[in-house]
Scaffold this motif. Structure first.
Motif, PDB file in Angstrom:
ATOM      1  N   THR A   1     108.804 -50.828  68.596  1.00 53.34           N
ATOM      2  CA  THR A   1     108.568 -49.693  69.561  1.00 53.34           C
ATOM      3  C   THR A   1     107.149 -49.674  70.300  1.00 53.34           C
ATOM      4  N   LEU A   2     106.056 -49.824  69.543  1.00 52.71           N
ATOM      5  CA  LEU A   2     104.745 -50.022  70.095  1.00 52.71           C
ATOM      6  C   LEU A   2     104.240 -51.527  70.240  1.00 52.71           C
ATOM      7  N   ILE A   3     104.463 -52.119  68.947  1.00 55.33           N
ATOM      8  CA  ILE A   3     104.000 -53.535  69.070  1.00 55.33           C
ATOM      9  C   ILE A   3     105.533 -54.433  68.380  1.00 55.33           C
ATOM     10  N   SER A   4     105.523 -55.601  68.703  1.00 56.21           N
ATOM     11  CA  SER A   4     106.698 -56.612  68.681  1.00 56.21           C
ATOM     12  C   SER A   4     106.492 -57.444  67.215  1.00 56.21           C
ATOM     13  N   ASN A   5     107.548 -57.495  66.690  1.00 52.97           N
ATOM     14  CA  ASN A   5     107.763 -58.805  65.623  1.00 52.97           C
ATOM     15  C   ASN A   5     108.606 -59.812  66.009  1.00 52.97           C
ATOM     16  N   LEU A   6     108.717 -59.937  67.453  1.00 54.83           N
ATOM     17  CA  LEU A   6     109.469 -61.015  67.983  1.00 54.83           C
ATOM     18  C   LEU A   6     109.021 -62.309  67.444  1.00 54.83           C
ATOM     19  N   PRO A   7     107.993 -62.562  67.482  1.00 52.04           N
ATOM     20  CA  PRO A   7     107.412 -63.989  66.853  1.00 52.04           C
ATOM     21  C   PRO A   7     107.942 -64.105  65.434  1.00 52.04           C
ATOM     22  N   TYR A   8     108.037 -63.051  64.567  1.00 56.65           N
ATOM     23  CA  TYR A   8     108.472 -63.309  63.252  1.00 56.65           C
ATOM     24  C   TYR A   8     109.968 -63.444  63.190  1.00 56.65           C
ATOM     25  N   TYR A   9     110.795 -62.766  64.042  1.00 53.51           N
ATOM     26  CA  TYR A   9     112.201 -62.761  64.168  1.00 53.51           C
ATOM     27  C   TYR A   9     112.441 -64.226  64.760  1.00 53.51           C
ATOM     28  N   SER A  10     111.833 -64.575  65.548  1.00 52.97           N
ATOM     29  CA  SER A  10     112.147 -65.802  66.096  1.00 52.97           C
ATOM     30  C   SER A  10     112.205 -67.248  65.214  1.00 52.97           C
ATOM     31  N   ASP A  11     111.450 -66.829  64.199  1.00 56.76           N
ATOM     32  CA  ASP A  11     111.347 -67.707  63.045  1.00 56.76           C
ATOM     33  C   ASP A  11     112.580 -67.428  61.990  1.00 56.76           C
ATOM     34  N   HIS A  12     113.251 -66.503  62.194  1.00 58.43           N
ATOM     35  CA  HIS A  12     114.181 -66.007  61.336  1.00 58.43           C
ATOM     36  C   HIS A  12     115.640 -65.774  61.779  1.00 58.43           C
ATOM     37  N   GLY A  13     115.801 -66.456  62.875  1.00 62.45           N
ATOM     38  CA  GLY A  13     117.360 -66.379  63.642  1.00 62.45           C
ATOM     39  C   GLY A  13     117.643 -65.064  64.401  1.00 62.45           C
ATOM     40  N   TYR A  14     116.589 -64.558  64.739  1.00 63.51           N
ATOM     41  CA  TYR A  14     116.845 -63.200  65.430  1.00 63.51           C
ATOM     42  C   TYR A  14     117.689 -62.070  64.951  1.00 63.51           C
ATOM     43  N   GLY A  15     117.921 -62.011  63.569  1.00 60.45           N
ATOM     44  CA  GLY A  15     118.560 -61.243  62.912  1.00 60.45           C
ATOM     45  C   GLY A  15     119.672 -61.649  62.314  1.00 60.45           C
ATOM     46  N   LEU A  16     119.815 -63.055  62.380  1.00 60.71           N
ATOM     47  CA  LEU A  16     121.016 -63.790  61.737  1.00 60.71           C
ATOM     48  C   LEU A  16     120.668 -63.762  60.281  1.00 60.71           C
ATOM     49  N   GLU A  17     119.406 -64.021  59.797  1.00 59.30           N
ATOM     50  CA  GLU A  17     118.965 -64.041  58.459  1.00 59.30           C
ATOM     51  C   GLU A  17     118.972 -62.858  57.936  1.00 59.30           C
ATOM     52  N   THR A  18     119.498 -62.689  56.551  1.00 56.91           N
ATOM     53  CA  THR A  18     119.245 -61.377  55.778  1.00 56.91           C
ATOM     54  C   THR A  18     117.698 -61.090  55.599  1.00 56.91           C
ATOM     55  N   PHE A  19     117.439 -59.745  55.853  1.00 57.41           N
ATOM     56  CA  PHE A  19     115.836 -59.419  55.926  1.00 57.41           C
ATOM     57  C   PHE A  19     115.436 -59.821  54.422  1.00 57.41           C
ATOM     58  N   ASN A  20     114.229 -60.350  54.621  1.00 54.93           N
ATOM     59  CA  ASN A  20     113.339 -60.788  53.574  1.00 54.93           C
ATOM     60  C   ASN A  20     112.048 -60.070  53.558  1.00 54.93           C
ATOM     61  N   ASN A  21     111.950 -59.188  52.727  1.00 50.78           N
ATOM     62  CA  ASN A  21     110.847 -58.031  52.504  1.00 50.78           C
ATOM     63  C   ASN A  21     109.556 -58.669  52.237  1.00 50.78           C
ATOM     64  N   ALA A  22     109.475 -59.615  51.239  1.00 53.20           N
ATOM     65  CA  ALA A  22     108.202 -60.635  51.109  1.00 53.20           C
ATOM     66  C   ALA A  22     107.702 -61.088  52.140  1.00 53.20           C
ATOM     67  N   GLN A  23     108.728 -62.046  52.663  1.00 46.45           N
ATOM     68  CA  GLN A  23     108.391 -62.778  54.192  1.00 46.45           C
ATOM     69  C   GLN A  23     107.747 -61.767  55.334  1.00 46.45           C
ATOM     70  N   PHE A  24     108.378 -60.786  55.374  1.00 44.54           N
ATOM     71  CA  PHE A  24     108.221 -59.941  56.529  1.00 44.54           C
ATOM     72  C   PHE A  24     106.826 -59.285  56.242  1.00 44.54           C
ATOM     73  N   ASP A  25     106.540 -58.717  55.042  1.00 44.38           N
ATOM     74  CA  ASP A  25     105.280 -58.226  54.562  1.00 44.38           C
ATOM     75  C   ASP A  25     104.006 -59.009  54.993  1.00 44.38           C
ATOM     76  N   LYS A  26     104.483 -60.675  54.673  1.00 47.78           N
ATOM     77  CA  LYS A  26     103.282 -61.390  54.958  1.00 47.78           C
ATOM     78  C   LYS A  26     103.007 -61.466  56.435  1.00 47.78           C
ATOM     79  N   TRP A  27     104.255 -61.423  57.181  1.00 45.50           N
ATOM     80  CA  TRP A  27     103.971 -61.515  58.644  1.00 45.50           C
ATOM     81  C   TRP A  27     103.016 -60.190  59.109  1.00 45.50           C
TER      82      TRP A  27
END
Lengths: 268, 268
Positions: B126-152
């Motif tokens: 909404t205010l900031i974008s996690n697109l760089p993270y999702y571009s490394d994770h299939g744009y939503g094709l991969e199941t959400f990984n909480n630990a990896q996302f937290d790291k990002w």
């Protein structure tokens, strides 16, 4: 968006033909209020620039996401886009999607068995289609003309929206009570019943139209009030299907609401 | 849908670059968390059939219209479609549309002048974008990984969404109190403040994150509860911006809500 490739496009056969059957039917031109086959120039879509396609898709998504304020006509530059969307396959694909998702949800529910689990349906552009009228009026490009539209409604020939008929049959089968809640005025009750019946809808618990005292109310206010009365009678509104956000939002909302696509007009 | 014609596509410059300015900025590659320029094979989109385009557009519209039940990953067959949408111009066009409509609405409101008219913003997508993270994770094709996302998230480098920064500046200028309401956990407060500040957001009345007792709550429940507390403090929530329906629906809703596009993930 080359949704339409052939020079001749069949006008959404599955959603504008009268039929008593929910799954397949023969096309009987005598039953149809308008010529079914519309000629498209193949070049028209090709002449639509990517910018216009993107802009008009963005506008349409904003309509469907309830992001727009009240609007009276579709954007001029999106006239061809909306026409192509409505007459091509995309509109029907969208209607089938929402019908399917609604059915999945309906099947996931446990009914209490007391006959008080209800599903509310709007009528116009939800159960039956006024596309033949709008095809004569620029698909939303012309300002809404109440007298002309009333004349069309009184013909009572609005065709069935097949994916909605399918959902209707499914929620009936599951045991939901059907409540029809429409912005049409009470003086259209008879023609509405006749039209619905011709379109294949045969059973409902209530058909609620606007009474004398409802004339000045917004659709959101009118429908919220009626949903409140319905719930006060003891009904649990588990699902609600409508093509306008004013069918779905406000107070006494359903547990879950489904928005059918409609880029042609907006009712506040 | 030939949204992408050139062989090289610039990854949504206006929405992934850090900038303190709301209208224009110079691209500084050193500030960017990921390479900005993504190579596209021109043939990829051409190989996408009209059926897939129509099906995936229908799916995306269903997401935006809140017609889908909970979903964990994007449909396999829409992987290229979602990537193209996010990296091409369309995503940004949609974000600019919702920013503009929100601004028109904000400007139409009369503020009471007591400092209690509020606008609630979600943070991620909404205010900031996690697109760089999702571009490394299939744009939503991969199941959400909480630990990896937290790291990002802990890197604190999520870039600004420029159309939202523009809206933010406008509602601030109009005199609304800004309330940030995020599903991020309380332990991310510092990095969130740093990230928001780097992205150009400088002023807010409240930054509400999930506390220990909120962990098990759905986003809808958590955010409804917090909105209730906000209104009980006397704030009038006139507007609410979020990329998830769970940011916007539930109870104590805003007078008007705006749904930012997000076809990559769903939070119930």
């Amino acid at each position: 968006m080359d949704l339409i490739r052939s020079t001749t496009v069949f006008l959404c056969l599955s959603s504008i033909a009268f039929s008593q059957e929910s799954m397949d039917f023969d096309l009987d031109p005598d039953l149809l209020p308008r010529p079914l086959i519309i000629e498209f120039s193949e070049s028209r879509l090709k002449n639509m620039s990517d910018d216009i396609l993107m802009h008009c898709t963005s506008w349409r998504v904003a309509v469907e996401a309830n992001n727009l304020g009240p609007w009276k006509t579709i954007p001029n530059e999106c006239a061809d886009y909306v026409k192509d969307y409505m007459l091509g396959r995309a509109y029907n694909v969208d209607l089938e999607k929402v019908s399917k998702e609604s059915g999945i949800y309906a099947n996931s529910l446990e009914l209490r068995g007391d006959g008080m689990d209800a599903w509310v349906f709007d009528i116009d552009e939800t159960l039956i289609s006024n596309l033949p009228y709008y095809s004569d009026h620029g698909y939303g490009l012309e300002t809404f003309n109440n007298a002309q539209f009333d004349k069309w409604i009184l013909e009572g020939v609005s065709p069935v929206i097949k994916p909605s008929l399918k959902l209707y049959e499914e929620v009936l089968r599951l045991g939901f009570k059907i409540i029809l809640l429409t912005g049409r005025n009470e003086d259209k009750r008879n023609v509405t019943v006749t039209n619905l019946t011709h379109a294949g809808y045969h059973t409902w618990d209530k058909l609620i139209l606007r009474g004398e005292n409802d004339r000045e109310k917004s659709a959101t206010a009118f429908k919220s009030e009626k949903r409140k009365e319905i719930t006060e009678e003891g009904f649990r509104i588990r699902g609600n299907s409508g093509d306008q956000w004013s069918d779905l939002t406000g107070t006494s909302s359903a547990s879950r609401s489904f928005k059918l696509s409609n880029p042609m007009y907006h009712i506040p």
